[in-house]
Scaffold this motif. Structure first.
Motif, PDB file in Angstrom:
ATOM      1  N   UNK A  92     -16.676  19.078 -35.494  1.00 24.09           N
ATOM      2  CA  UNK A  92     -17.730  18.315 -35.942  1.00 24.09           C
ATOM      3  C   UNK A  92     -17.065  17.572 -37.181  1.00 24.09           C
ATOM      4  N   UNK A  93     -17.863  16.452 -37.385  1.00 25.03           N
ATOM      5  CA  UNK A  93     -17.475  15.568 -38.367  1.00 25.03           C
ATOM      6  C   UNK A  93     -18.856  14.950 -39.350  1.00 25.03           C
ATOM      7  N   UNK A  94     -18.563  14.967 -40.514  1.00 28.68           N
ATOM      8  CA  UNK A  94     -19.528  14.410 -41.453  1.00 28.68           C
ATOM      9  C   UNK A  94     -19.182  13.082 -41.914  1.00 28.68           C
ATOM     10  N   UNK A  95     -20.046  11.904 -41.822  1.00 24.68           N
ATOM     11  CA  UNK A  95     -19.559  10.510 -41.943  1.00 24.68           C
ATOM     12  C   UNK A  95     -20.697  10.116 -43.103  1.00 24.68           C
ATOM     13  N   UNK A  96     -19.966   9.679 -44.202  1.00 21.36           N
ATOM     14  CA  UNK A  96     -20.850   9.279 -45.388  1.00 21.36           C
ATOM     15  C   UNK A  96     -20.222   8.112 -46.179  1.00 21.36           C
ATOM     16  N   UNK A  97     -20.848   7.241 -47.072  1.00 24.33           N
ATOM     17  CA  UNK A  97     -20.081   6.258 -47.621  1.00 24.33           C
ATOM     18  C   UNK A  97     -19.087   6.987 -48.456  1.00 24.33           C
ATOM     19  N   UNK A  98     -17.838   6.574 -48.738  1.00 23.34           N
ATOM     20  CA  UNK A  98     -17.229   7.046 -49.663  1.00 23.34           C
ATOM     21  C   UNK A  98     -17.445   6.913 -51.289  1.00 23.34           C
ATOM     22  N   UNK A  99     -17.633   7.924 -51.930  1.00 20.40           N
ATOM     23  CA  UNK A  99     -17.921   7.862 -53.183  1.00 20.40           C
ATOM     24  C   UNK A  99     -17.109   7.328 -54.416  1.00 20.40           C
TER      25      UNK A  99
END
Length: 398
Positions: A92-99
């Motif tokens: 399982x992976x979480x994909x979000x904009x890089x901060x």
């Protein structure tokens, strides 16, 4: 944020097909001929991944397009590898904009570690150095542009555009966003490098000069897209004879479909099955595995197509005559061209034949139908766009 349209980048099942690219090192994560993780400069079939979202949690599992049973996995020690377990927590992976950097951050849900590429190996780690990723559509913005109600595609010679029933090189277009205004694009011929344009007298042209087109979802029955000349605010259409022109927006019901052109791909298992089944006696007559690609190339099957005047061209002509004008999908000519187009090279072919039990299967390199994304209406603000827009539209996540 306003959205009118984003380029299709999904399968009909709703899963996105994308490249996973490290911008700092210009490398793509791939799944090689044996189904193992590899990193390369290529933008080909082995580097395409299927991103499958769990709508309840927002998490993703990432599977190889070529080897659909292979899943991207991370261990607690930072190792990144493939498994065949689509239900496990390590997958399982979480994909979000890089901060901190341009791009996306991909995090192991189970281990709270970030996917990283140092330039040498792929791994996960706690620190955020080298953890920015670009997710790009597998089609590379390459499309056939087809009239919805006609069996006609937008085509072009070096001098002028026209329509054709073919799906060949002249019918492939690069639809490039301007990144200045959402919904505006240039449309460039892949074969000739010239841009599609319109003139004041409604004539359609191709030229070296860029012209902008506005593309939006049609609300007409049957769906499709409207393609409008941004300069003249007139829609691209064609008459009953297939002649292209522009006209007022309400003058006809012609809409267009964008059919994504995907890269070639093939797995070790499929190559081995071709050889074992005796697909081509010429290949079998040569000592395997070292001469496979050399023989296929010498026959005229290559990345750019079938060479004129070659043995492959003769085989294609003979098969077309026998089949009444067409080339059978999965036939000898199509199979050999698939091998030549993938361009495995000696090392890849040696692995394919030496492994024998390599997993995976042949994936079609044809087209997939365009799918509607996001919001179908213009000038509507979308809250939390990362939950509603496709991954490959991450640059619009504002």
């Amino acid at each position: 944020m306003q959205l009118s349209f984003s380029l299709p980048c999904m399968e009909e099942s709703g899963h996105e097909l994308c490249f996973l690219s490290s911008p700092n090192h210009d490398r793509r994560v791939g799944c090689n001929i044996n189904g193992d993780i590899c990193v390369s400069q290529n933008w080909k079939g082995w580097e395409v991944w299927r991103f499958i979202k769990d709508e309840s949690s927002g998490h993703f599992i990432i599977t190889s397009w070529t080897h659909d049973k292979k899943v991207l996995c991370s261990g607690p020690d930072g190792r990144v590898f493939t498994t065949e377990n689509k239900e496990g927590s390590w997958e399982k992976w979480r994909i979000v904009p890089h901060p901190k950097f341009e791009g996306l951050r991909i995090e192991s849900v189970e281990h709270d570690r970030f996917l990283s590429f140092s330039g040498q190996d792929l791994h996960t780690k706690k620190k955020e150095v080298d953890t920015a990723w670009y997710i790009e559509p597998a089609h590379g913005n390459h499309f056939f542009i087809s009239a919805t109600s006609h069996d006609e595609r937008l085509s072009s010679s070096n001098e002028h555009p026209f329509t054709s029933k073919n799906r060949k090189s002249w019918e492939k277009w690069i639809v490039e966003p301007t990144n200045e205004k959402i919904g505006q694009y240039t449309i460039r011929s892949m074969e000739h490098g010239k841009y599609l344009g319109a003139e004041k007298n409604d004539k359609i042209i191709v030229s070296e000069n860029k012209q902008l087109w506005t593309i939006g979802l049609s609300t007409q029955e049957g769906g499709g897209y409207l393609i409008l000349s941004t300069k003249y605010d007139r829609r691209l259409t064609l008459d009953e004879n297939g002649n292209l022109h522009t006209e007022e927006v309400g003058d006809s019901n012609v809409t267009w479909q964008l059919e994504a052109v995907l890269p070639h791909t093939v797995s070790g298992k499929q190559i081995w099955s071709w050889v074992g089944a005796g697909v081509c006696s010429t290949i079998l007559a040569v000592a395997m595995p070292f001469a496979v690609m050399g023989v296929v190339g010498a026959m005229g099957f290559g990345a750019g197509g079938i060479a004129a005047g070659s043995m492959g061209a003769g085989m294609m002509s003979a098969e077309a005559i026998a089949a009444g004008g067409g080339i059978a999908a999965g036939g000898t000519v199509a199979t050999l061209q698939s091998i030549g187009a993938v361009g495995l090279g000696l090392a890849g072919t040696s692995m394919a034949v030496g492994a024998g039990a390599a997993t995976g299967g042949l994936v079609s390199f044809g087209v997939i139908k365009a799918t509607k994304f996001g919001n179908e209406h213009e000038r509507i603000v979308i809250d939390e766009p990362e939950k509603h827009l496709p991954l490959c539209s991450w640059r619009l996540w504002q």
